[in-house]
Design a protein around this motif. Sequence first.
Motif, PDB file in Angstrom:
ATOM      1  N   SER A  93       0.816  -1.212   0.000  1.00 42.80           N
ATOM      2  CA  SER A  93       0.000   0.000   0.000  1.00 42.80           C
ATOM      3  C   SER A  93       0.850   1.262   0.000  1.00 42.80           C
ATOM      4  CB  SER A  93      -0.927  -0.002   1.224  1.00 42.80           C
ATOM      5  OG  SER A  93      -0.179   0.043   2.419  1.00 42.80           O
ATOM      6  N   ARG A  94       2.102   1.113   0.314  1.00 42.20           N
ATOM      7  CA  ARG A  94       2.967   2.283   0.385  1.00 42.20           C
ATOM      8  C   ARG A  94       3.788   2.486  -0.893  1.00 42.20           C
ATOM      9  NH1 ARG A  94       3.409   4.787   5.211  1.00 42.20           N
ATOM     10  NH2 ARG A  94       2.297   3.805   6.932  1.00 42.20           N
ATOM     11  N   LEU A  95       3.598   1.620  -1.829  1.00 41.88           N
ATOM     12  CA  LEU A  95       4.284   1.811  -3.119  1.00 41.88           C
ATOM     13  C   LEU A  95       3.749   3.047  -3.813  1.00 41.88           C
ATOM     14  CD1 LEU A  95       4.319  -1.904  -4.405  1.00 41.88           C
ATOM     15  CD2 LEU A  95       6.242  -0.581  -3.462  1.00 41.88           C
ATOM     16  N   GLY A  96       4.625   3.752  -4.458  1.00 41.70           N
ATOM     17  CA  GLY A  96       4.225   4.956  -5.183  1.00 41.70           C
ATOM     18  C   GLY A  96       4.201   6.193  -4.321  1.00 41.70           C
ATOM     19  N   HIS A  97       4.434   6.032  -3.039  1.00 37.19           N
ATOM     20  CA  HIS A  97       4.471   7.184  -2.137  1.00 37.19           C
ATOM     21  C   HIS A  97       5.914   7.577  -1.836  1.00 37.19           C
ATOM     22  CE1 HIS A  97       0.135   7.104  -1.396  1.00 37.19           C
ATOM     23  NE2 HIS A  97       0.239   5.753  -1.334  1.00 37.19           N
ATOM     24  N   SER A  98       6.094   8.770  -1.363  1.00 40.54           N
ATOM     25  CA  SER A  98       7.442   9.273  -1.082  1.00 40.54           C
ATOM     26  C   SER A  98       7.997   8.595   0.173  1.00 40.54           C
ATOM     27  CB  SER A  98       7.426  10.794  -0.864  1.00 40.54           C
ATOM     28  OG  SER A  98       8.700  11.249  -0.454  1.00 40.54           O
ATOM     29  N   MET A  99       9.297   8.323   0.144  1.00 32.93           N
ATOM     30  CA  MET A  99       9.965   7.708   1.293  1.00 32.93           C
ATOM     31  C   MET A  99       9.995   8.660   2.492  1.00 32.93           C
ATOM     32  SD  MET A  99      13.128   5.907  -0.761  1.00 32.93           S
ATOM     33  CE  MET A  99      13.859   5.194   0.677  1.00 32.93           C
ATOM     34  N   ALA A 100       9.808   9.947   2.231  1.00 27.79           N
ATOM     35  CA  ALA A 100       9.804  10.927   3.324  1.00 27.79           C
ATOM     36  C   ALA A 100       8.589  10.766   4.215  1.00 27.79           C
ATOM     37  CB  ALA A 100       9.864  12.342   2.760  1.00 27.79           C
ATOM     38  N   ASP A 101       7.546  10.034   3.721  1.00 27.21           N
ATOM     39  CA  ASP A 101       6.352   9.850   4.547  1.00 27.21           C
ATOM     40  C   ASP A 101       6.651   9.019   5.800  1.00 27.21           C
ATOM     41  OD1 ASP A 101       5.048  11.252   2.625  1.00 27.21           O
ATOM     42  OD2 ASP A 101       4.140   9.495   1.649  1.00 27.21           O
ATOM     43  N   ASP A 102       7.704   8.184   5.759  1.00 28.29           N
ATOM     44  CA  ASP A 102       7.999   7.311   6.901  1.00 28.29           C
ATOM     45  C   ASP A 102       8.743   8.055   8.005  1.00 28.29           C
ATOM     46  OD1 ASP A 102       6.765   5.171   5.803  1.00 28.29           O
ATOM     47  OD2 ASP A 102       8.583   4.290   4.947  1.00 28.29           O
ATOM     48  N   ASP A 103       9.825   8.678   7.645  1.00 29.25           N
ATOM     49  CA  ASP A 103      10.683   9.245   8.680  1.00 29.25           C
ATOM     50  C   ASP A 103      11.029  10.697   8.444  1.00 29.25           C
ATOM     51  OD1 ASP A 103      12.309   9.023   6.523  1.00 29.25           O
ATOM     52  OD2 ASP A 103      13.653   7.510   7.369  1.00 29.25           O
ATOM     53  N   GLY A 104      10.411  11.331   7.422  1.00 31.13           N
ATOM     54  CA  GLY A 104      10.705  12.725   7.144  1.00 31.13           C
ATOM     55  C   GLY A 104      11.992  12.930   6.378  1.00 31.13           C
ATOM     56  N   ASP A 105      12.682  11.832   6.071  1.00 28.82           N
ATOM     57  CA  ASP A 105      13.948  11.941   5.329  1.00 28.82           C
ATOM     58  C   ASP A 105      13.646  11.633   3.860  1.00 28.82           C
ATOM     59  OD1 ASP A 105      16.485  11.968   4.365  1.00 28.82           O
ATOM     60  OD2 ASP A 105      17.229  10.260   5.543  1.00 28.82           O
ATOM     61  N   ASP A 106      13.801  12.611   3.010  1.00 31.31           N
ATOM     62  CA  ASP A 106      13.502  12.420   1.582  1.00 31.31           C
ATOM     63  C   ASP A 106      14.686  11.874   0.802  1.00 31.31           C
ATOM     64  OD1 ASP A 106      15.194  14.530   1.643  1.00 31.31           O
ATOM     65  OD2 ASP A 106      13.824  15.963   0.658  1.00 31.31           O
ATOM     66  N   GLY A 107      15.758  11.531   1.518  1.00 32.50           N
ATOM     67  CA  GLY A 107      16.921  10.922   0.863  1.00 32.50           C
ATOM     68  C   GLY A 107      17.733  11.884   0.038  1.00 32.50           C
ATOM     69  N   SER A 108      17.627  13.175   0.305  1.00 32.97           N
ATOM     70  CA  SER A 108      18.334  14.156  -0.521  1.00 32.97           C
ATOM     71  C   SER A 108      19.860  14.013  -0.396  1.00 32.97           C
ATOM     72  CB  SER A 108      17.909  15.572  -0.128  1.00 32.97           C
ATOM     73  OG  SER A 108      18.174  15.809   1.246  1.00 32.97           O
ATOM     74  N   ARG A 109      20.351  13.562   0.800  1.00 26.24           N
ATOM     75  CA  ARG A 109      21.801  13.410   0.951  1.00 26.24           C
ATOM     76  C   ARG A 109      22.333  12.354  -0.017  1.00 26.24           C
ATOM     77  NH1 ARG A 109      23.297  12.353   7.075  1.00 26.24           N
ATOM     78  NH2 ARG A 109      25.352  12.095   6.067  1.00 26.24           N
ATOM     79  N   ALA A 110      21.526  11.304  -0.213  1.00 22.46           N
ATOM     80  CA  ALA A 110      21.957  10.257  -1.146  1.00 22.46           C
ATOM     81  C   ALA A 110      21.681  10.647  -2.590  1.00 22.46           C
ATOM     82  CB  ALA A 110      21.252   8.948  -0.799  1.00 22.46           C
ATOM     83  N   LEU A 111      20.490  11.237  -2.855  1.00 18.85           N
ATOM     84  CA  LEU A 111      20.093  11.515  -4.239  1.00 18.85           C
ATOM     85  C   LEU A 111      20.798  12.736  -4.800  1.00 18.85           C
ATOM     86  CD1 LEU A 111      16.253  10.785  -3.909  1.00 18.85           C
ATOM     87  CD2 LEU A 111      17.966   9.384  -5.090  1.00 18.85           C
ATOM     88  N   LYS A 112      21.010  13.753  -3.972  1.00 18.49           N
ATOM     89  CA  LYS A 112      21.582  14.986  -4.495  1.00 18.49           C
ATOM     90  C   LYS A 112      23.090  15.082  -4.237  1.00 18.49           C
ATOM     91  CE  LYS A 112      17.270  17.547  -4.059  1.00 18.49           C
ATOM     92  NZ  LYS A 112      16.592  18.717  -3.447  1.00 18.49           N
ATOM     93  N   GLN A 113      23.515  14.593  -3.023  1.00 18.89           N
ATOM     94  CA  GLN A 113      24.933  14.725  -2.696  1.00 18.89           C
ATOM     95  C   GLN A 113      25.711  13.431  -2.950  1.00 18.89           C
ATOM     96  OE1 GLN A 113      25.344  16.280   1.290  1.00 18.89           O
ATOM     97  NE2 GLN A 113      23.567  17.644   1.037  1.00 18.89           N
ATOM     98  N   GLY A 114      24.986  12.368  -3.244  1.00 17.88           N
ATOM     99  CA  GLY A 114      25.634  11.099  -3.545  1.00 17.88           C
ATOM    100  C   GLY A 114      26.285  10.434  -2.336  1.00 17.88           C
ATOM    101  N   GLN A 115      25.827  10.771  -1.099  1.00 19.80           N
ATOM    102  CA  GLN A 115      26.416  10.202   0.124  1.00 19.80           C
ATOM    103  C   GLN A 115      25.650   8.968   0.589  1.00 19.80           C
ATOM    104  OE1 GLN A 115      26.485  13.211   3.113  1.00 19.80           O
ATOM    105  NE2 GLN A 115      27.966  14.506   2.029  1.00 19.80           N
ATOM    106  N   ALA A 116      26.370   8.023   1.114  1.00 22.04           N
ATOM    107  CA  ALA A 116      25.765   6.885   1.812  1.00 22.04           C
ATOM    108  C   ALA A 116      25.869   7.164   3.298  1.00 22.04           C
ATOM    109  CB  ALA A 116      26.483   5.592   1.451  1.00 22.04           C
ATOM    110  N   TYR A 117      24.814   6.976   4.094  1.00 23.47           N
ATOM    111  CA  TYR A 117      24.823   7.354   5.499  1.00 23.47           C
ATOM    112  C   TYR A 117      23.912   6.446   6.306  1.00 23.47           C
ATOM    113  CZ  TYR A 117      20.484   9.775   4.219  1.00 23.47           C
ATOM    114  OH  TYR A 117      19.217  10.074   3.752  1.00 23.47           O
ATOM    115  N   VAL A 118      24.024   6.621   7.629  1.00 22.80           N
ATOM    116  CA  VAL A 118      23.240   5.827   8.574  1.00 22.80           C
ATOM    117  C   VAL A 118      22.342   6.765   9.350  1.00 22.80           C
ATOM    118  CG1 VAL A 118      23.319   4.260  10.571  1.00 22.80           C
ATOM    119  CG2 VAL A 118      25.053   4.081   8.787  1.00 22.80           C
ATOM    120  N   ALA A 119      21.111   6.322   9.598  1.00 18.89           N
ATOM    121  CA  ALA A 119      20.165   7.130  10.363  1.00 18.89           C
ATOM    122  C   ALA A 119      19.309   6.207  11.228  1.00 18.89           C
ATOM    123  CB  ALA A 119      19.294   7.960   9.439  1.00 18.89           C
ATOM    124  N   ARG A 120      18.856   6.768  12.353  1.00 19.01           N
ATOM    125  CA  ARG A 120      17.929   6.044  13.231  1.00 19.01           C
ATOM    126  C   ARG A 120      16.610   6.785  13.203  1.00 19.01           C
ATOM    127  NH1 ARG A 120      19.013   4.286  19.555  1.00 19.01           N
ATOM    128  NH2 ARG A 120      16.905   3.485  19.992  1.00 19.01           N
TER     129      ARG A 120
END
Length: 529
Positions: A93-120
């Motif tokens: 049911s969550r397919l097609g929705h933004s990943m930011a809906d879960d934890d508020g992190d839209d993944g911009s560090r990975a998508l825009k800055q190309g960084q791999a990181y860890v978050a809780r």
Amino acid sequence: MILTLGLVSALQTALIGAFAGYYLSDSLYDEIGQRALMVAKTVAATPAVIEGIRTRDRAGLNDLARRLAETNEALFIVIGDDQAIRLAHPDPSRLGHSMADDDGDDGSRALKQGQAYVARAMGSLGESMRGKAPVRDRDADAIIGIVSVGYSVNQVEATIQRYNFVLYGVVGLMLLVSIVAAIIIAGRFKRAIFGLEPEEIARLFQERDATLQSVREGIIAINRDGVITTMNRAALDTLGLAPDTPLAGRPILEVLPESDLLTVLASGVPDFDREVWMRNRQMVVNRLPVRQGDDIIGVVASFRLRNEVDQVSRQLTRIQQYADTLRSQTHEYSNKLHTIAGLIQIGATSDALNLIGSEVSDHQALIHLLLEAVPDPVIAGCLLGKYNRAREMGLTLVIDPDSQMADVPDDLPREQLVSVLGNLIDNALEATRQHTGEGGRVTLSMTDLGDDLIFEVEDQGAGIPESERTRIFEKGVSSKAGDSHGYGLHLVSQFLARWGGSVTVDDLPDGGSRFTLYLPKRPDRRDSH
């Protein structure tokens, strides 16, 4: 001590346990985060994932993400495109929705800055440690998506609790061992201090110090290394040192090289009433080794000036002489008074007067002789006491009227002289009474002419065999029965050895013995004796 050691051990163990638990928890969270990040990088580099994002193959990506999650024991693997729109998720049911809906992190560090990181973060599947990595299209050299791999925090905490169980067990065991060790140490320590509590030790120390300072004798103690550990004020006074002279911590050889304390320390043999010279002063010293079990751990010495001992001895000798004189006179005059009273009652007044006159005449003659011949009151008092003692025994002590004893050296100890002279007279009285019974007599003559003081004591005893004349001066040798005899002549020989005098024993023509005592007046003649 048990409480103190137990509390210190408990505090140390608690701090170590808390630090170990915190470090373990932090390390596990970091390890899980790194594991999630490594899996995310691996998935992001998988060709199938890159192809699936490029073609937007949701079915293939979800199937692949599920299998990879099971293989890596991850809570989830989520795959999104370059806009962080979910292409693969465990919840359809969550397919097609933004990943930011879960934890508020839209993944911009990975998508825009190309960084791999860890978050809780807290997501739709619960709180998790997440590793996020960008997906790169090698052909286009562009970031086309994002992979998020999550491990449940509950899994981490379960692991932490498993480790904590072991850790707390070890901590508890350490605490128990610490308490047991504290009990053992406290028990051994208490046995070492004879079961005393600290406040009792402090009180005993104060009492010991007060006792040491109140003793008039000088006291010095050394340890097994020959270093002074204890002394009192009397020690400083007796040694002629200033009251503020520091002695504690100094070697005994540096302060009193002639004390012989190290000899007692080495031999372990106590030494009593030894006359020695220390710091140019004659002293009477007692030395006693201090033992701990079979080991000698030190020596304690007490000492005082010889002249102080002599003064006390002189006073005691005079008191003893006065007591003997009074006792003899009381007994004798009691008998005389009864005799005089009886003569008066039967009317023999002339006999009573004659007896009184004779008694007065005898004593007046003796006192006049002593005043003329023996000016020294100690010697005169001794002779008067022995005169009355002889009369009490039914004997007569005759003092040669030509006797003279006025030139007595000042340094000759009077109490020792009268002790020696009294022993010779007592032995003569006893020997005479045993041989003749009442009515016997002992003769004393004295002269101070020449370089020696000469005393001659003649008795009417059985005489002394020539073979025994040397042995009678040995300790314990006596013709009398019992263990309390055989010391008088031994004391005479000891005094003569110290003073440089001599004594001879001869037989008298009419029976009995003559003891002749020679005491040099001058120090240079004492060595020759």
